[in-house]
Each structure stands twice: as structure tokens, then as C-alpha cells.
Design an enzyme around this catalytic site. Sequence first.
Site, short mmCIF file in Angstrom:
data_model
loop_
_atom_site.label_atom_id
_atom_site.label_comp_id
_atom_site.label_asym_id
_atom_site.label_seq_id
_atom_site.Cartn_x
_atom_site.Cartn_y
_atom_site.Cartn_z
N ILE A 131 0.90 -1.16 0.00
CA ILE A 131 0.00 0.00 0.00
C ILE A 131 0.93 1.20 0.00
O ILE A 131 1.89 1.27 0.77
CB ILE A 131 -0.96 -0.03 1.21
CG1 ILE A 131 -1.87 1.21 1.25
CG2 ILE A 131 -0.23 -0.17 2.54
CD1 ILE A 131 -2.98 1.13 2.33
N SER A 132 0.68 2.15 -0.90
CA SER A 132 1.62 3.27 -1.08
C SER A 132 1.66 4.17 0.15
O SER A 132 0.74 4.18 0.97
CB SER A 132 1.21 4.10 -2.29
OG SER A 132 1.13 3.29 -3.44
N GLN A 133 2.74 4.95 0.22
CA GLN A 133 2.90 5.93 1.29
C GLN A 133 1.78 6.98 1.19
O GLN A 133 1.49 7.47 0.09
CB GLN A 133 4.26 6.60 1.09
CG GLN A 133 4.62 7.60 2.15
CD GLN A 133 5.83 8.44 1.74
OE1 GLN A 133 6.42 8.25 0.68
NE2 GLN A 133 6.18 9.39 2.58
#
Length: 224
Positions: A67-69
Amino acid sequence: MRNHHQDMIRDIEEEVRYTSHLIGKDALDPRVMEAMRKVPRDRFVPDDIKPAAFENVPLPIGHGQTISQPYIVALMTDMVAPQPQHRILEVGTGSGYQTAVLSQLCERVYTVELVEELSRAACELFRELGYGNIEMRVADGWHGWPEHAPYDGILVTAAAPRIPEALIEQLRPGGRMAIPVGRPYSHQDLLVVQKDEQGRVSKKNILGVAFVPLVEPAPRAAGA
Ligand code: SAH
């Protein structure tokens, strides 16, 4: 130390200010930040890492994916400038977090994911959280989703060695695409690609990022 949702928002705002010389602004669209406040990131991460759900870092979601930053999610959302009447394509549903943020800001989100289990888990979450304006498909995002094109905005959440031609074709004149381009697992350039009303395409490099690769599935052998 546990980070809470409001700490995550503060960390994003701080990183936006810190990178303002690169991104050309010292605050993101307030509508984007409101969406970041609304969507519960903790629901999109696996149970064992829930204590870290509101840290401003990427986290593993299984299948070798992340899951992206949150800062990158907010920035990429701001880059495509979604409007209430927009239809947006996302490539790489993953946990569904970026999809959910987009769903707060536009009419409809179309999202494509290669890994069926991830797509199924995200679908279940959207149902539980009541996000009704999302359409999902298990497919290779290199081809976009031609049936619903053109899109007012396109967001690619995996790194491609080059911009997929189909995605440029499926972008509406006047639309914007955010996409990380570069070698897998190394430094990539986060680009904003704009198509003007005449259909001319221009690119601007915003900043260096590190995404998981946009997989290129092997072509099926004849007769397979
Ligand atoms: N937006 C996601 C980020 C997920 S990481 C989130 O917020 O959680 C990138 C995702 O892209 C992974 O789930 C990976 O399976 C998917 N992906 C990689 N190559 C793809 C392709 N060719 N087509 C569709 N999805 C792809």
C-alpha cells in the site's frame, strides 16, 4: 509509538511543505486532504500491521505488493486533479486505498488489478465501507480499460519502464495522468502526463519515487 489518523494528515502536510520546491506548491487541494481525512487507512492494511496503519510509509499487503505511502497517495491524487463529474482510471488496485481516496472526489473510479485475491479483498472492503462508485476488473492494466475510455484522469500505482501507449490513448484531451516511470525496485520518476485539447501530450517530472513494478504478463503461447 502509535500514529493516529490526524498525525498522518499532519505528516503529509509537513512532507508537502518540505518538497514544495519539487511539487510546485506548499499545500495540496483541500478536497484531496479532506478525502485523506475520511478514508480509514487502517481498514486497508493486514491485521498484523494495523498498529502502523497511519504511519506515513508504504506497508506490505501480501503477494509481494505494498500500500503506497500516504503522502504519495495524496500527491498523485492532487496531480490528476479529480473533479466531481470526472471518471478516473486507476491501474493497480492493490489494497484499494488509493481507489477509495479517488472515489471521494469524482463520479466514478475504474480500477484494474492483476492479482485476483487483492481485487477480491478490495471489493469486499468497498462494500463494507459503502463506496458505491467503484468498478473493478481483474486484468492487465497495460491495456487500460478500453470499454469505459476516455478517462478524465489516469493514475498508475506501479512503476512502468515506459508509459503504456493504451493509457495515453484512453486519456481524454484536457486530462492528466500520474505515473511512475523507471526501472523496477530502483529510482523512478513520478511523471504528470497531460493531453491538451488538440491531443498533444506533454510530460513533467515531479519527483523521485520507488514503486513496485507494473508487471508485464508473458504473452500466452499460441493454442494455450
Ligand atoms: N494503489 C495500491 C498500490 C498497490 S501496489 C494501494 O494503494 O494499495 C501496485 C499494484 O499494481 C499491485 O497490487 C500489483 O499487483 C498491481 N499490478 C502490477 N502490475 C499490474 C498490471 N500489469 N496490471 C494491473 N495491476 C498490476
